[in-house]
Write a protein that holds these residues in place. Structure first.
Motif, PDB file in Angstrom:
ATOM      1  N   ILE A 173      58.605  41.527  51.015  1.00 45.82           N
ATOM      2  CA  ILE A 173      58.689  40.730  49.783  1.00 45.82           C
ATOM      3  C   ILE A 173      59.382  39.399  50.063  1.00 45.82           C
ATOM      4  O   ILE A 173      58.944  38.340  49.583  1.00 45.82           O
ATOM      5  CB  ILE A 173      59.418  41.520  48.683  1.00 45.82           C
ATOM      6  N   ASP A 174      60.472  39.424  50.810  1.00 45.04           N
ATOM      7  CA  ASP A 174      61.173  38.182  51.145  1.00 45.04           C
ATOM      8  C   ASP A 174      60.269  37.236  51.928  1.00 45.04           C
ATOM      9  O   ASP A 174      60.296  36.018  51.715  1.00 45.04           O
ATOM     10  CB  ASP A 174      62.436  38.489  51.953  1.00 45.04           C
ATOM     11  N   GLU A 175      59.461  37.788  52.829  1.00 44.39           N
ATOM     12  CA  GLU A 175      58.565  36.949  53.631  1.00 44.39           C
ATOM     13  C   GLU A 175      57.478  36.293  52.771  1.00 44.39           C
ATOM     14  O   GLU A 175      57.052  35.180  53.051  1.00 44.39           O
ATOM     15  CB  GLU A 175      57.898  37.795  54.724  1.00 44.39           C
ATOM     16  N   GLU A 176      57.052  36.991  51.734  1.00 48.86           N
ATOM     17  CA  GLU A 176      55.920  36.515  50.931  1.00 48.86           C
ATOM     18  C   GLU A 176      56.327  36.114  49.520  1.00 48.86           C
ATOM     19  O   GLU A 176      55.491  36.059  48.622  1.00 48.86           O
ATOM     20  CB  GLU A 176      54.851  37.620  50.848  1.00 48.86           C
ATOM     21  N   ARG A 177      57.602  35.822  49.308  1.00 49.74           N
ATOM     22  CA  ARG A 177      58.097  35.589  47.946  1.00 49.74           C
ATOM     23  C   ARG A 177      57.340  34.474  47.225  1.00 49.74           C
ATOM     24  O   ARG A 177      56.963  34.607  46.055  1.00 49.74           O
ATOM     25  CB  ARG A 177      59.589  35.273  47.999  1.00 49.74           C
ATOM     26  N   GLU A 178      57.074  33.366  47.914  1.00 44.09           N
ATOM     27  CA  GLU A 178      56.404  32.245  47.262  1.00 44.09           C
ATOM     28  C   GLU A 178      54.969  32.611  46.900  1.00 44.09           C
ATOM     29  O   GLU A 178      54.487  32.302  45.805  1.00 44.09           O
ATOM     30  CB  GLU A 178      56.422  31.020  48.184  1.00 44.09           C
ATOM     31  N   ASN A 179      54.270  33.297  47.824  1.00 47.81           N
ATOM     32  CA  ASN A 179      52.900  33.726  47.525  1.00 47.81           C
ATOM     33  C   ASN A 179      52.874  34.733  46.388  1.00 47.81           C
ATOM     34  O   ASN A 179      51.962  34.719  45.556  1.00 47.81           O
ATOM     35  CB  ASN A 179      52.262  34.335  48.773  1.00 47.81           C
ATOM     36  N   LEU A 180      53.852  35.605  46.347  1.00 49.90           N
ATOM     37  CA  LEU A 180      53.918  36.591  45.267  1.00 49.90           C
ATOM     38  C   LEU A 180      54.129  35.925  43.911  1.00 49.90           C
ATOM     39  O   LEU A 180      53.555  36.346  42.906  1.00 49.90           O
ATOM     40  CB  LEU A 180      55.046  37.595  45.541  1.00 49.90           C
ATOM     41  N   ARG A 181      54.963  34.890  43.903  1.00 46.68           N
ATOM     42  CA  ARG A 181      55.193  34.179  42.639  1.00 46.68           C
ATOM     43  C   ARG A 181      53.903  33.488  42.181  1.00 46.68           C
ATOM     44  O   ARG A 181      53.532  33.543  41.005  1.00 46.68           O
ATOM     45  CB  ARG A 181      56.325  33.165  42.824  1.00 46.68           C
ATOM     46  N   THR A 182      53.207  32.857  43.128  1.00 39.42           N
ATOM     47  CA  THR A 182      51.933  32.211  42.797  1.00 39.42           C
ATOM     48  C   THR A 182      50.917  33.250  42.326  1.00 39.42           C
ATOM     49  O   THR A 182      50.165  33.031  41.374  1.00 39.42           O
ATOM     50  CB  THR A 182      51.380  31.471  44.030  1.00 39.42           C
ATOM     51  N   HIS A 183      50.909  34.385  42.995  1.00 33.72           N
ATOM     52  CA  HIS A 183      49.958  35.442  42.653  1.00 33.72           C
ATOM     53  C   HIS A 183      50.235  35.987  41.264  1.00 33.72           C
ATOM     54  O   HIS A 183      49.296  36.289  40.499  1.00 33.72           O
ATOM     55  CB  HIS A 183      50.054  36.553  43.696  1.00 33.72           C
ATOM     56  N   GLN A 184      51.507  36.145  40.897  1.00 36.38           N
ATOM     57  CA  GLN A 184      51.846  36.639  39.565  1.00 36.38           C
ATOM     58  C   GLN A 184      51.350  35.669  38.492  1.00 36.38           C
ATOM     59  O   GLN A 184      50.838  36.084  37.449  1.00 36.38           O
ATOM     60  CB  GLN A 184      53.358  36.832  39.438  1.00 36.38           C
ATOM     61  N   GLN A 185      51.490  34.383  38.740  1.00 40.53           N
ATOM     62  CA  GLN A 185      50.978  33.391  37.794  1.00 40.53           C
ATOM     63  C   GLN A 185      49.462  33.516  37.656  1.00 40.53           C
ATOM     64  O   GLN A 185      48.911  33.396  36.557  1.00 40.53           O
ATOM     65  CB  GLN A 185      51.364  31.986  38.267  1.00 40.53           C
ATOM     66  N   LEU A 186      48.787  33.770  38.783  1.00 39.44           N
ATOM     67  CA  LEU A 186      47.332  33.943  38.748  1.00 39.44           C
ATOM     68  C   LEU A 186      46.950  35.174  37.934  1.00 39.44           C
ATOM     69  O   LEU A 186      46.017  35.126  37.126  1.00 39.44           O
ATOM     70  CB  LEU A 186      46.797  34.064  40.177  1.00 39.44           C
ATOM     71  N   VAL A 187      47.655  36.284  38.129  1.00 36.73           N
ATOM     72  CA  VAL A 187      47.355  37.515  37.383  1.00 36.73           C
ATOM     73  C   VAL A 187      47.515  37.291  35.887  1.00 36.73           C
ATOM     74  O   VAL A 187      46.681  37.709  35.080  1.00 36.73           O
ATOM     75  CB  VAL A 187      48.273  38.666  37.860  1.00 36.73           C
ATOM     76  N   THR A 188      48.597  36.606  35.502  1.00 35.20           N
ATOM     77  CA  THR A 188      48.817  36.299  34.083  1.00 35.20           C
ATOM     78  C   THR A 188      47.698  35.422  33.543  1.00 35.20           C
ATOM     79  O   THR A 188      47.199  35.631  32.429  1.00 35.20           O
ATOM     80  CB  THR A 188      50.177  35.600  33.897  1.00 35.20           C
ATOM     81  N   ALA A 189      47.274  34.424  34.341  1.00 39.95           N
ATOM     82  CA  ALA A 189      46.196  33.525  33.911  1.00 39.95           C
ATOM     83  C   ALA A 189      44.894  34.297  33.703  1.00 39.95           C
ATOM     84  O   ALA A 189      44.152  34.033  32.741  1.00 39.95           O
ATOM     85  CB  ALA A 189      46.001  32.425  34.957  1.00 39.95           C
ATOM     86  N   ILE A 190      44.609  35.270  34.591  1.00 32.65           N
ATOM     87  CA  ILE A 190      43.376  36.056  34.451  1.00 32.65           C
ATOM     88  C   ILE A 190      43.445  36.923  33.192  1.00 32.65           C
ATOM     89  O   ILE A 190      42.457  37.066  32.469  1.00 32.65           O
ATOM     90  CB  ILE A 190      43.160  36.915  35.709  1.00 32.65           C
ATOM     91  N   GLU A 191      44.622  37.505  32.909  1.00 33.99           N
ATOM     92  CA  GLU A 191      44.771  38.317  31.698  1.00 33.99           C
ATOM     93  C   GLU A 191      44.527  37.472  30.445  1.00 33.99           C
ATOM     94  O   GLU A 191      43.859  37.907  29.504  1.00 33.99           O
ATOM     95  CB  GLU A 191      46.171  38.930  31.663  1.00 33.99           C
TER      96      GLU A 191
END
Length: 910
Positions: free
Chosen positions: A415-433
């Motif tokens: 998670i620490d290694e991919e924190r920025e990608n995870l944050r971007t991905h969460q925004q994408l998931v919310t946008a799709i919803e």
């Protein structure tokens, strides 16, 4: 002269090597005497000497005290101790009350508790309808329900577990039921005509009930499904992620869902099996497990943690020490995760890493949370994850079984290694919803910077997410092509003007967005001040147009106000509001000055029964309440729910309650006339008293270790008491910790504070302690509690106010503080990382503390001023937006939009 240590001899066993390394650790620390080590570790010299003696494995607490006294790293020694303890623990006896990782069998029926209502519901369905389908997430206990719950409850039944050849497995299970036939003969008969099974049952065993476990494995075997569903009585267990496949069979059935265990059900599942064989479970263990697993699909993890604790029991008691030595749910998860990961090849490891990260979201405030996703991983790997109890499969998809999985060191590192990608991905998931909720409006697709960042996610994207990004890219391309065509025409007409306009297009758009967002937030704040509706709608516009910490704060507050929970029939100027520890009930003052109980469910409150005339609630706990009448006399009540309150007893004359443990088991207060909580008093006759409420009609007085403390606090389970003594001469408050049992003993080293301490608060799991003092302003310090050791300071929350802080904790390491009209929440950490402020809001009332609701994952806070209304305060912005859009409560009407923003193009927020 102290005698030397006994020689260890050859270190040819793990235990002797462990003892030898402890001795070498002491040598590296300068070889202090055991008396000096005892002073540092708060253990006796004999205990420390025995720890390094090599004759038996010392307790984890003693080992860590030894290690810290030698200034070494406790983490590596904790890992090593647990590895060694696994070799020395007692084997799990066949008659142990907990099955561990295995499901309950018919042999375990006497230990199967907590599901009595569900068993009764299924039995009634069996009597009423031919086909009953029990649906539950993986790990919900479907197999245990069939084998340990239903099988003993039904007069005549047989369990069938289909596998590779469902019809043959069915025949094997029934071979002993029907005489003069073999499994092969039955299988051939059922394949020739599935209806033969129904005929056989009616002729030979008309009362037989078929219990089909893991029925999802046979949904494609038409002959099997036809045979069993034509029987007079059948119960099929179907995993929730296969529910649509089951419904596609078209078989009419009664569906019963296996929900996660509630707190009360889980408490029975923990305590009753032990009680059956004369054992007991310490309340602290119960509290920890209930806080960890209630209302979650984590029952197998609880059973494994209990089995490990059973191996380390003291006599016939499952103690907190044994539970902590086992590592609890967190160690069960970490051990299972490492075992699972070690068995994978490189390709599966990469796939598992990607899948774990897809089940994680990183919020804007940096908090990592679990989330549910549609399955996008190979079936073989998925089954391994389910078997390892790391992933639960529900009707909505896959999710991590427990928050403890997030703390698995390997996953935490990913998670620490991919924190920025995870944050971007969460925004994408919310946008799709939101895109799906808006009927796939093209305006809700990505563009610009967000689209470019989404494209960079690569392997993070599922098929659905990649489709959304591709659609967004195509729309962006069409938009750009059209823009270039227009530009080509306009350049020929007015070159300079158009080129200037296009080069500044992005800047102008950002300015308009900022201005629009600011105006929307201003409108929201104005409506909040006037307590008028739609403040949350304007806040959402402001947040979507121009996201910022300020916009997020306004959105949270406006959402809380919009969801406010009112109490009708209460005075506005003199209404006390006392909320139960888990937020499911509240006592609120009626117009006649008497407190009434209210049941709280989500965002609604339903009135219940009143207490005796003019009684006001002083303290409210689980199943207990203390009230005070007009004469100052205090009384004890049983409170099972808002409509079930019973008077129990009057408390001693002149008794004033200081604290009631949240589980309602212990009560502490002062007897005297000059009691003023939080201030030193000169009354020499005043003294504190401690009571056990096991039999609440006759409270039993316990030894009170301190005669007249300035402040006190009880832990969640009432087993620990903190007392604060003020020494005016030295300007010091000494906080002492006491373990309350048959006797009262010191529980940890005392904590000296060179200030006047006004209040002490325990967290529900006992891991944190909040201390409020004045120096001269009110300061709240949060300390991490370490068993049998000195607390460690982790956070300091300052304020300009002199007093009045009210503190509460969530069950995931957050602390909430209400001071006057300020409400703030901070995330705590068990290392040197400073606490993170998650929320800071002005406008809340100061007459009640915040209460965390684990079932809703929010805080209840009293609204501003003297209004008794409670505000449900959610810190998850994505959840707020999702809730508003699902209820169609996010969109401003056309007239509202034009009135506020004129001809500006509408922004779609859902």
């Amino acid at each position: 002269m102290p005698r030397g240590e006994r020689p260890l001899g050859p270190e040819d066993t793990a235990l002797l090597r462990f003892a030898g390394d402890l001795r070498r650790l002491r040598d590296q620390a300068g070889k202090p005497s055991y008396r000096e080590l005892a002073r540092r570790a708060n253990y006796s010299p004999t205990a420390l000497s025995d720890a390094a003696g090599g004759r038996k494995l010392p307790s984890l607490a003693l080992t860590l005290a030894f290690v810290r006294a030698c200034e070494a790293d406790p983490a590596s020694w904790t890992k090593r101790w647990r590895e060694l303890a696994a070799e020395h623990t007692q084997p799990l006896h066949p008659d142990a009350p907990y099955p561990g990782s295995a499901p309950f069998s018919e042999h375990d029926a006497k230990h199967y508790f907590g599901r009595e209502c569900l068993v009764e519901q299924v039995v009634e369905s069996v009597k009423a309808t031919p086909v009953t389908v029990v649906v539950g997430a993986s790990g919900s206990g479907r197999t245990s329900l069939l084998r340990a719950g239903l099988r003993p409850a039904l007069d005549d039944c047989v369990v069938v577990t289909p596998a590779q050849d469902p019809v043959h497995d069915l025949a094997v299970a029934l071979a002993d039921v029907f005489e003069n036939t073999t499994a092969d003969q039955l299988a051939e008969e059922f394949r020739a005509d599935p209806d033969h099974l129904r005929l056989r049952i009616r002729q030979h065993r008309p009362g037989l009930v078929l219990l089909v476990d893991d029925a999802e494995k046979a949904l494609d075997a038409v002959g099997f499904i036809t045979a069993v569903t034509r029987c007079p009585r059948v119960v099929l267990s179907v995993r929730a992620d296969h529910l649509r496949r089951w419904r596609a069979t078209g078989v009419r059935a009664t569906e019963i869902t296996v929900e996660p265990m509630s707190a009360d059900q889980l408490r029975r599942a923990i305590t009753e099996p032990a009680a059956k064989i004369g054992a007991t479970v310490e309340t602290a263990v119960i509290a920890r497990l209930v806080a960890d697993a209630a209302n979650q699909h984590a029952l197998p993890l609880v059973q494994q943690a209990l089995a490990e604790t059973w191996r380390r029991k003291r006599g016939m008691t499952l103690s907190l020490a044994g539970f902590e030595e086992s590592g609890g749910v967190e160690h069960v998860v970490a051990h299972g995760a490492e075992t699972f990961f070690a068995g994978l090849d490189e390709a599966d490891r990469a796939a598992a890493r990607q899948f774990f990260l897809r089940l994680v979201s990183v919020q804007r405030n940096g908090i990592v949370q679990r989330r549910t996703r549609r399955v996008d991983v190979g079936a073989h790997l998925l089954e391994l994850l389910v078997k390892a109890r790391l992933v639960a499969l529900t009707e909505d998809g896959a999710e991590l079984t427990h928050d403890a999985v997030l703390r698995w060191p390997r996953l935490a590192e990913w998670i620490d290694e991919e924190r920025e990608n995870l944050r971007t991905h969460q925004q994408l998931v919310t946008a799709i919803e939101l895109w799906e909720a808006s009927d796939r409006d093209p305006l809700a697709l990505y563009r610009g910077v967000r689209l470019r960042k989404a494209k960079e996610l690569g392997e993070f994207l599922t098929v659905q997410e990649r489709r959304f990004v591709d659609m967004s890219a195509k729309r962006e391309t069409r938009r750009s092509t059209a823009l270039i065509a227009v530009m080509a025409v306009l350049i020929a007409l007015v070159p300079g003007t158009v080129v200037y306009a296009l080069s500044n297009e992005r800047k102008i758009t950002e300015m308009n967005a900022s201005a629009l967002g600011g105006k929307a937030l201003s409108q929201s704040e104005a409506l909040l001040e006037q307590r008028r509706p739609y403040a949350d709608k304007y806040a959402l516009v402001g947040y979507e147009v121009s996201p910022s910490p300020e916009a997020e704060k306004v959105l949270r507050l406006s959402s809380a106000v919009a969801r406010g929970i009112p109490f009708t029939g209460t005075p506005k100027d003199d209404a006390d509001v006392v909320v139960a520890p888990r937020g499911e009930m509240a006592a609120v003052t009626d117009q006649d000055g008497t407190d009434r109980m209210w049941g709280i469910d989500g965002d609604k409150a339903e009135p219940g029964k009143k207490f005796a005339a003019r009684h006001r609630v002083v303290k409210l706990a689980e199943r207990r309440a203390v009230t005070k009448d007009d004469n100052g006399q205090e009384h004890l009540w049983a409170v099972n729910d808002a409509n079930d309150i019973t008077y129990l007893a009057a408390l001693p004359t002149r008794f004033h309650t200081l604290d009631l443990s949240p589980d309602g088991s212990r009560l502490v207060g002062k007897v005297g006339d000059a009691v003023d909580v939080g201030l030193p008093t000169p009354d020499e006759s005043e003294h504190a008293e401690l009571y056990d409420l096991s039999d609440p009609r006759t409270p039993r007085k316990l030894p009170m270790p301190v005669r007249n403390p300035e402040t006190v606090a009880l832990s969640q389970d009432g087993r620990e008491l903190a007392t604060g003594i003020w020494d005016e001469a030295t300007g010091t408050t000494t906080i002492e910790f006491w373990s309350i049992g048959g006797t009262v003993e010191p529980a940890a080293p005392a904590l000296a504070q060179h200030v006047y301490v006004r209040g002490i608060t325990y967290s529900g799991d006992g891991r944190w302690l909040a201390v409020e003092h004045s120096s001269p302003e009110s300061v709240v310090e949060v300390w991490q509690r370490v068993p049998s050791e000195s607390p460690v300071l982790r956070a300091r929350l300052d304020t300009a106010l002199r007093a009045g802080a009210r503190v509460t904790f969530s069950d995931d390491g957050r602390v909430a503080v209400v001071r006057d009209n300020i409400f703030e929440v901070q995330q705590l950490y068990t290392n040197d990382r400073p606490a993170d402020r998650l929320a800071y809001v002005v406008g809340h009332g100061g007459s009640t503390r915040a209460v965390y609701r684990p079932q809703n994952r929010d805080f209840l806070v009293r609204s501003g001023g003297q209004d008794p209304e409670l505000l449900p305060y959610d810190l998850d912005t994505g959840q707020i937006i999702k809730r508003m859009c699902e209820k169609d409560g996010a969109r401003l009407t056309d007239s509202e939009w034009v009135k506020s923003f004129g001809e500006v193009e509408r922004v779609e927020v859902c």
